[in-house]
Design a protein around this motif. Structure first.
Motif, PDB file in Angstrom:
ATOM      1  N   ARG A 206     -64.082  14.435 -26.969  1.00 33.92           N
ATOM      2  CA  ARG A 206     -62.858  14.024 -26.020  1.00 33.92           C
ATOM      3  C   ARG A 206     -61.918  13.122 -26.779  1.00 33.92           C
ATOM      4  O   ARG A 206     -60.657  12.635 -26.396  1.00 33.92           O
ATOM      5  CB  ARG A 206     -63.257  13.370 -24.695  1.00 33.92           C
ATOM      6  N   ALA A 207     -62.435  12.105 -27.767  1.00 34.48           N
ATOM      7  CA  ALA A 207     -61.507  11.323 -28.456  1.00 34.48           C
ATOM      8  C   ALA A 207     -60.876  12.058 -29.724  1.00 34.48           C
ATOM      9  O   ALA A 207     -61.455  12.887 -30.410  1.00 34.48           O
ATOM     10  CB  ALA A 207     -62.325  10.129 -29.133  1.00 34.48           C
ATOM     11  N   MET A 208     -59.612  11.709 -29.790  1.00 34.94           N
ATOM     12  CA  MET A 208     -58.693  12.539 -30.557  1.00 34.94           C
ATOM     13  C   MET A 208     -59.153  12.261 -32.220  1.00 34.94           C
ATOM     14  O   MET A 208     -59.262  12.870 -32.900  1.00 34.94           O
ATOM     15  CB  MET A 208     -57.461  12.193 -30.562  1.00 34.94           C
ATOM     16  N   THR A 209     -59.516  10.723 -32.372  1.00 40.47           N
ATOM     17  CA  THR A 209     -59.962  10.279 -33.440  1.00 40.47           C
ATOM     18  C   THR A 209     -61.447  10.907 -34.029  1.00 40.47           C
ATOM     19  O   THR A 209     -61.493  11.015 -35.183  1.00 40.47           O
ATOM     20  CB  THR A 209     -60.140   8.858 -33.587  1.00 40.47           C
ATOM     21  N   ARG A 210     -62.150  11.456 -33.194  1.00 43.48           N
ATOM     22  CA  ARG A 210     -63.700  11.754 -33.549  1.00 43.48           C
ATOM     23  C   ARG A 210     -63.571  13.530 -33.263  1.00 43.48           C
ATOM     24  O   ARG A 210     -64.822  13.987 -33.509  1.00 43.48           O
ATOM     25  CB  ARG A 210     -64.345  11.271 -32.541  1.00 43.48           C
ATOM     26  N   TYR A 211     -62.765  14.151 -32.952  1.00 40.51           N
ATOM     27  CA  TYR A 211     -62.843  15.298 -32.528  1.00 40.51           C
ATOM     28  C   TYR A 211     -62.987  16.280 -33.624  1.00 40.51           C
ATOM     29  O   TYR A 211     -63.912  17.105 -33.822  1.00 40.51           O
ATOM     30  CB  TYR A 211     -61.276  15.998 -32.062  1.00 40.51           C
ATOM     31  N   SER A 212     -62.447  16.003 -35.031  1.00 41.67           N
ATOM     32  CA  SER A 212     -62.819  16.940 -36.018  1.00 41.67           C
ATOM     33  C   SER A 212     -64.288  16.610 -36.765  1.00 41.67           C
ATOM     34  O   SER A 212     -65.038  17.539 -36.939  1.00 41.67           O
ATOM     35  CB  SER A 212     -61.979  16.577 -37.367  1.00 41.67           C
ATOM     36  N   ASP A 213     -64.757  15.477 -36.292  1.00 46.04           N
ATOM     37  CA  ASP A 213     -66.221  15.098 -36.824  1.00 46.04           C
ATOM     38  C   ASP A 213     -67.007  15.865 -36.030  1.00 46.04           C
ATOM     39  O   ASP A 213     -68.176  16.295 -36.322  1.00 46.04           O
ATOM     40  CB  ASP A 213     -66.516  13.714 -37.067  1.00 46.04           C
ATOM     41  N   ALA A 214     -66.738  15.942 -34.549  1.00 46.75           N
ATOM     42  CA  ALA A 214     -67.617  16.567 -33.462  1.00 46.75           C
ATOM     43  C   ALA A 214     -67.540  17.940 -33.546  1.00 46.75           C
ATOM     44  O   ALA A 214     -68.710  18.796 -33.411  1.00 46.75           O
ATOM     45  CB  ALA A 214     -67.153  16.233 -32.025  1.00 46.75           C
ATOM     46  N   ALA A 215     -66.372  18.667 -33.900  1.00 47.58           N
ATOM     47  CA  ALA A 215     -66.345  19.990 -34.366  1.00 47.58           C
ATOM     48  C   ALA A 215     -67.172  20.432 -35.477  1.00 47.58           C
ATOM     49  O   ALA A 215     -68.036  21.210 -35.515  1.00 47.58           O
ATOM     50  CB  ALA A 215     -64.990  20.384 -34.450  1.00 47.58           C
ATOM     51  N   GLU A 216     -67.149  19.695 -36.673  1.00 48.85           N
ATOM     52  CA  GLU A 216     -67.843  19.966 -37.610  1.00 48.85           C
ATOM     53  C   GLU A 216     -69.303  19.721 -37.333  1.00 48.85           C
ATOM     54  O   GLU A 216     -70.305  20.452 -37.994  1.00 48.85           O
ATOM     55  CB  GLU A 216     -67.466  18.989 -38.888  1.00 48.85           C
ATOM     56  N   ALA A 217     -69.800  18.704 -36.506  1.00 50.50           N
ATOM     57  CA  ALA A 217     -71.114  18.372 -36.292  1.00 50.50           C
ATOM     58  C   ALA A 217     -71.660  19.684 -35.222  1.00 50.50           C
ATOM     59  O   ALA A 217     -72.921  20.282 -35.549  1.00 50.50           O
ATOM     60  CB  ALA A 217     -71.360  17.310 -35.457  1.00 50.50           C
ATOM     61  N   THR A 218     -70.904  20.166 -34.572  1.00 51.57           N
ATOM     62  CA  THR A 218     -71.124  21.269 -33.815  1.00 51.57           C
ATOM     63  C   THR A 218     -71.368  22.568 -34.490  1.00 51.57           C
ATOM     64  O   THR A 218     -72.325  23.292 -34.703  1.00 51.57           O
ATOM     65  CB  THR A 218     -70.071  21.736 -32.623  1.00 51.57           C
ATOM     66  N   SER A 219     -70.601  22.949 -35.632  1.00 49.41           N
ATOM     67  CA  SER A 219     -70.577  23.901 -36.512  1.00 49.41           C
ATOM     68  C   SER A 219     -71.973  23.876 -37.386  1.00 49.41           C
ATOM     69  O   SER A 219     -72.590  24.837 -37.453  1.00 49.41           O
ATOM     70  CB  SER A 219     -69.331  23.982 -37.334  1.00 49.41           C
ATOM     71  N   GLN A 220     -72.204  22.675 -37.778  1.00 43.88           N
ATOM     72  CA  GLN A 220     -73.517  22.476 -38.622  1.00 43.88           C
ATOM     73  C   GLN A 220     -74.735  22.574 -37.896  1.00 43.88           C
ATOM     74  O   GLN A 220     -75.743  23.449 -38.234  1.00 43.88           O
ATOM     75  CB  GLN A 220     -73.252  21.180 -39.394  1.00 43.88           C
ATOM     76  N   ARG A 221     -74.654  22.158 -36.518  1.00 41.86           N
ATOM     77  CA  ARG A 221     -75.911  22.239 -35.539  1.00 41.86           C
ATOM     78  C   ARG A 221     -75.942  23.814 -35.286  1.00 41.86           C
ATOM     79  O   ARG A 221     -77.042  24.213 -35.265  1.00 41.86           O
ATOM     80  CB  ARG A 221     -75.727  21.324 -34.382  1.00 41.86           C
ATOM     81  N   LEU A 222     -74.897  24.453 -34.854  1.00 42.81           N
ATOM     82  CA  LEU A 222     -75.098  26.079 -34.686  1.00 42.81           C
ATOM     83  C   LEU A 222     -75.708  26.801 -36.046  1.00 42.81           C
ATOM     84  O   LEU A 222     -76.446  27.605 -35.749  1.00 42.81           O
ATOM     85  CB  LEU A 222     -73.780  26.423 -34.284  1.00 42.81           C
TER      86      LEU A 222
ATOM     87  N   ALA B 184     -61.987  21.592 -24.966  1.00 39.56           N
ATOM     88  CA  ALA B 184     -62.680  22.718 -24.856  1.00 39.56           C
ATOM     89  C   ALA B 184     -63.048  23.270 -25.912  1.00 39.56           C
ATOM     90  O   ALA B 184     -62.677  23.309 -27.262  1.00 39.56           O
ATOM     91  CB  ALA B 184     -61.865  23.906 -23.977  1.00 39.56           C
ATOM     92  N   PHE B 185     -64.323  24.490 -26.203  1.00 35.95           N
ATOM     93  CA  PHE B 185     -64.737  24.732 -27.240  1.00 35.95           C
ATOM     94  C   PHE B 185     -64.070  26.049 -27.323  1.00 35.95           C
ATOM     95  O   PHE B 185     -63.456  26.826 -26.528  1.00 35.95           O
ATOM     96  CB  PHE B 185     -66.279  25.080 -26.736  1.00 35.95           C
ATOM     97  N   THR B 186     -63.799  26.555 -28.505  1.00 34.23           N
ATOM     98  CA  THR B 186     -63.198  27.624 -28.997  1.00 34.23           C
ATOM     99  C   THR B 186     -64.270  28.815 -28.512  1.00 34.23           C
ATOM    100  O   THR B 186     -65.144  28.782 -28.191  1.00 34.23           O
ATOM    101  CB  THR B 186     -63.099  27.771 -30.732  1.00 34.23           C
ATOM    102  N   ASP B 187     -63.410  30.162 -28.631  1.00 38.46           N
ATOM    103  CA  ASP B 187     -64.211  31.414 -28.235  1.00 38.46           C
ATOM    104  C   ASP B 187     -65.142  31.601 -29.311  1.00 38.46           C
ATOM    105  O   ASP B 187     -65.976  32.166 -29.160  1.00 38.46           O
ATOM    106  CB  ASP B 187     -63.090  32.344 -28.400  1.00 38.46           C
ATOM    107  N   ALA B 188     -64.870  31.253 -30.722  1.00 37.38           N
ATOM    108  CA  ALA B 188     -66.115  31.530 -31.796  1.00 37.38           C
ATOM    109  C   ALA B 188     -67.258  30.693 -31.388  1.00 37.38           C
ATOM    110  O   ALA B 188     -68.488  31.086 -31.599  1.00 37.38           O
ATOM    111  CB  ALA B 188     -65.443  31.158 -32.993  1.00 37.38           C
ATOM    112  N   GLU B 189     -67.104  29.390 -30.940  1.00 36.34           N
ATOM    113  CA  GLU B 189     -68.330  28.571 -30.787  1.00 36.34           C
ATOM    114  C   GLU B 189     -69.125  29.027 -29.263  1.00 36.34           C
ATOM    115  O   GLU B 189     -70.192  29.129 -29.506  1.00 36.34           O
ATOM    116  CB  GLU B 189     -67.621  27.206 -30.453  1.00 36.34           C
ATOM    117  N   VAL B 190     -68.218  29.380 -28.501  1.00 39.46           N
ATOM    118  CA  VAL B 190     -68.934  30.012 -27.322  1.00 39.46           C
ATOM    119  C   VAL B 190     -69.523  31.440 -27.515  1.00 39.46           C
ATOM    120  O   VAL B 190     -70.717  31.521 -27.052  1.00 39.46           O
ATOM    121  CB  VAL B 190     -67.916  30.265 -26.020  1.00 39.46           C
ATOM    122  N   LEU B 191     -69.329  32.074 -28.252  1.00 42.98           N
ATOM    123  CA  LEU B 191     -69.758  33.470 -28.859  1.00 42.98           C
ATOM    124  C   LEU B 191     -71.231  33.134 -29.599  1.00 42.98           C
ATOM    125  O   LEU B 191     -72.014  33.765 -29.307  1.00 42.98           O
ATOM    126  CB  LEU B 191     -68.783  34.250 -29.446  1.00 42.98           C
ATOM    127  N   GLN B 192     -71.071  31.944 -30.509  1.00 43.11           N
ATOM    128  CA  GLN B 192     -72.386  31.887 -31.299  1.00 43.11           C
ATOM    129  C   GLN B 192     -73.400  31.354 -30.303  1.00 43.11           C
ATOM    130  O   GLN B 192     -74.566  31.737 -30.473  1.00 43.11           O
ATOM    131  CB  GLN B 192     -72.010  30.834 -32.450  1.00 43.11           C
TER     132      GLN B 192
END
Length: 362
Positions: free
Chosen positions: A182-198, A128-136
């Motif tokens: 959804r993949a534990m090995t890719r979660y950190s990279d996916a969260a960073e990609a979401t942050s950079q895109r936002l 799930a996305f964090t509250d900060a990501e949903v707010l952005q």
């Protein structure tokens, strides 16, 4: 009603492939890094889970009870080897009459006796996305809507306002993608990609919003009279015209007379002339001017200006005439003092005639 499926089977199927996924509806105490197991072992476990589910739902033909349907929900990014292992097991079950295929529409058909749907069991969803990501995402979506409403269509421009903001909306949808999270090995990279895109989307929105602003000729206006106009330039850097208004904030009693609606052409600017009714108790009044949407929502950064009214503005012409008259009187007085003889001056005595002149006369 609710049409569900076996969450345990879906969890095992999601853990296959090169990037095993962790589902949000799986048991929390059974979660671990599935990548520590080999891919072949996870594919075999998934095929065995499909066979076990079919055997559990099987009902003898003599019975009037219909077997419970089973939906095989494969992961979104499974590879050919995993698909061959799972679909090969399904083919064996169908060929051996241990199962029969069923259309998806028939799977969703409501049975004769529908029981009330039970509340689903809640588990913590690691994807799930964090509250900060949903707010952005929520804030940027509202900013995009405001930017779209700010622009107005123009028949001479092929680009539409919705087409112009479509890439910004797609960025938000891509930022909310769950494929890699959804993949534990890719979660950190996916969260960073979401942050950079936002962050990139926020920077683009900020640049677009700042392209529509006010440019004052100077931060200090000196008026010669209360009716003297104030000039300010409204600029539009967007590829479509915008409709906006000029609003202000200032001390009590200050009023700015501005046009009701202002249309700024695409990639252009307009010069706005306005007047101000300011308190007479102060010679200088500080105002904050900004562009606002037709609904009153600010869309530009405020511009600080100071309006000063000189005391000469009240009786300017009378004061100028008095100064000119005073200057003339001074000039006349100076010239009169230079032309008049002083009273203390004495006349010179007359020169005596010479004897030569007397003789000639005689």
């Amino acid at each position: 009603m609710a049409v569900g499926y076996q969450d345990s089977l879906a969890t095992i199927l999601a853990a296959t492939g090169h990037n095993p996924e962790t589902t949000g509806f799986s048991e929390t105490n059974l979660r671990y890094n599935y990548a520590v197991d080999s891919k072949r072992a996870r594919d075999i476990s998934a095929a065995a889970a499909v066979r076990l589910a079919a055997q559990t739902a099987w009902v003898p033909q003599e019975s009037d009870q219909n077997p419970e349907p089973i939906m095989v929900a494969p992961p979104a990014d499974w590879d050919a080897d995993t698909a061959a292992a799972i679909l090969g097991t399904v083919a064996e079950l169908v060929t051996g009459a241990a199962a029969r295929p069923m259309a998806f529409g028939a799977y969703l058909t409501a049975p004769d006796n529908v029981a009330p749907a039970a509340a689903p069991e809640k588990h913590s969803d690691p994807t799930a996305f964090t509250d900060a990501e949903v707010l952005q995402v929520t804030q940027q979506s509202e900013f995009i809507n405001d930017l779209t409403a700010l622009m107005v269509p123009d028949s001479s421009i092929a680009l539409t306002r919705y087409g112009f903001t479509l890439p910004l909306r797609r960025d938000l949808l891509q930022a909310l993608s769950l494929n890699e999270r959804r993949a534990m090995t890719r979660y950190s990279d996916a969260a960073e990609a979401t942050s950079q895109r936002l962050a990139g989307s926020r920077a683009a929105l900020s640049e677009l919003r700042s392209s529509v602003d006010l440019i004052p000729p100077g931060n200090v206006y000196t008026r010669t009279s209360p009716s003297s106009p104030l000039l300010i330039v409204a600029r539009n850097g967007l590829p479509l015209p915008v409709e906006t208004t000029i609003d202000f904030s200032g001390p009590e009693g200050a009023r700015l007379n501005v046009p009701g609606a202002l249309r700024i052409p695409a990639r252009g600017s307009v010069t706005v002339q306005m007047t101000a009714d300011l308190p007479e108790t102060s010679r200088s009044t500080d105002l904050k001017l900004y562009l606002a949407s037709t609904s009153g929502q600010p869309i530009s950064q405020p511009v600080d200006i100071a309006v000063r009214t000189t005391r000469f503005a009240v009786n300017g012409w009378l004061a100028a005439a008095a100064l000119v008259l005073a200057g003339l009187l001074v000039v006349i007085a100076v010239r009169g003092a230079r032309g008049s003889p002083p009273s203390e001056r004495k006349r010179k005595p007359a020169q005596p005639r010479s004897k030569r002149s007397d003789r000639r006369t005689t």
